[in-house]
Write an enzyme that holds these catalytic residues in place. Structure first.
Site, PDB file in Angstrom:
ATOM      1  N   GLU A  26      46.633  39.137  50.443  1.00 21.91           N
ATOM      2  CA  GLU A  26      47.834  39.291  49.621  1.00 21.91           C
ATOM      3  C   GLU A  26      49.070  39.673  50.439  1.00 21.91           C
ATOM      4  OE1 GLU A  26      46.755  41.993  46.439  1.00 21.91           O
ATOM      5  OE2 GLU A  26      45.870  40.330  45.302  1.00 21.91           O
ATOM      6  N   GLU A  82      41.992  46.050  38.192  1.00 24.50           N
ATOM      7  CA  GLU A  82      42.881  46.331  39.323  1.00 24.50           C
ATOM      8  C   GLU A  82      42.706  45.305  40.435  1.00 24.50           C
ATOM      9  OE1 GLU A  82      45.662  48.258  41.804  1.00 24.50           O
ATOM     10  OE2 GLU A  82      45.331  48.404  39.660  1.00 24.50           O
ATOM     11  N   VAL A  86      36.462  38.102  46.094  1.00 24.69           N
ATOM     12  CA  VAL A  86      35.224  37.474  46.558  1.00 24.69           C
ATOM     13  C   VAL A  86      35.513  36.922  47.951  1.00 24.69           C
ATOM     14  CG1 VAL A  86      33.535  35.638  46.141  1.00 24.69           C
ATOM     15  CG2 VAL A  86      34.520  36.893  44.198  1.00 24.69           C
ATOM     16  N   GLY A  94      31.292  30.441  41.042  1.00 24.51           N
ATOM     17  CA  GLY A  94      31.143  31.080  39.745  1.00 24.51           C
ATOM     18  C   GLY A  94      31.106  32.596  39.769  1.00 24.51           C
ATOM     19  N   ILE A  95      31.302  33.203  40.933  1.00 24.13           N
ATOM     20  CA  ILE A  95      31.214  34.664  41.025  1.00 24.13           C
ATOM     21  C   ILE A  95      32.390  35.331  40.312  1.00 24.13           C
ATOM     22  CG2 ILE A  95      31.152  36.631  42.608  1.00 24.13           C
ATOM     23  CD1 ILE A  95      29.755  34.658  44.612  1.00 24.13           C
ATOM     24  N   GLY A  96      33.599  34.842  40.540  1.00 24.89           N
ATOM     25  CA  GLY A  96      34.769  35.400  39.857  1.00 24.89           C
ATOM     26  C   GLY A  96      34.624  35.285  38.350  1.00 24.89           C
ATOM     27  N   ASN A 123      50.179  33.153  43.918  1.00 26.24           N
ATOM     28  CA  ASN A 123      48.746  32.895  44.067  1.00 26.24           C
ATOM     29  C   ASN A 123      48.297  31.820  43.059  1.00 26.24           C
ATOM     30  OD1 ASN A 123      45.989  32.966  44.459  1.00 26.24           O
ATOM     31  ND2 ASN A 123      45.866  35.201  44.479  1.00 26.24           N
ATOM     32  N   TYR A 130      42.565  31.667  36.240  1.00 26.55           N
ATOM     33  CA  TYR A 130      42.706  32.571  35.100  1.00 26.55           C
ATOM     34  C   TYR A 130      43.156  31.826  33.843  1.00 26.55           C
ATOM     35  CZ  TYR A 130      42.455  36.322  38.596  1.00 26.55           C
ATOM     36  OH  TYR A 130      42.077  37.159  39.610  1.00 26.55           O
TER      37      TYR A 130
END
Length: 161
Positions: A26, A82, A86, A94-96, A123, A130
């Site tokens: 980030e 927060e 990954v 598929g983890i997120g 991002n 999302y």
């Protein structure tokens, strides 16, 4: 294959490594100012937040940090996400989505009214992810923050007679 579980104190060094990786991604590495002890105390002693980790072959490859909020309009609590991180080599598996689904299930199980979080405007891969899951941008609100010297100045207003 992947296991999501609540973090323990024994996980703290791995989590801190991933927090620093997220900060680097980030472009905010200079914002990471905590000591490992301070971070651990905040999570495991003061209970300011909870952490879920994702393990693969006994290695932590991702984490989420979340805490509870309250909505006066709903009259119910919620969860604020927060961090969700990954490791790059494990993304697009598929983890997120599993992390977010786990948080959503906690909301359902605990009768919480919402799950919310922020995402950096640049991002685009995360924003697309999302939005695909049904998240909406709250463009009718600004996210405001007071920290550092401004936080001290605000607190000092109590000392003015």
């Amino acid at each position: 294959m992947y296991q999501i579980r609540l973090a323990t104190k024994d996980d703290i060094n791995d989590i801190i490594t991933l927090v620093k990786e997220l900060a680097s991604y980030e472009k905010m590495s200079d914002k990471v100012t905590f000591s490992n002890e301070q971070f651990s105390t905040s999570i495991f002693k003061n209970n300011y937040a909870k952490i879920l980790v994702c393990e693969y072959k006994n290695n932590i490859i991702g984490y989420v940090i979340y805490f509870y909020t309250f909505s006066s309009f709903l009259g119910r609590g919620g969860i604020y996400l927060e961090d969700l991180y990954v490791k790059p080599e494990f993304r697009n598996q598929g983890i997120g989505k599993k992390f977010l689904a786990t948080l959503a299930q906690i909301c359902i199980d605990e009768n919480l009214g919402r799950l919310e979080w922020e995402c950096l405007t640049w991002n685009e891969p995360s924003l697309a992810f999302y939005y695909k899951l049904g998240a909406k941008n709250r463009d009718d609100f600004f996210h405001l923050r007071v920290d550092g010297k401004e936080l001290e100045n605000l607190a000092n207003l109590l000392k003015i007679k």
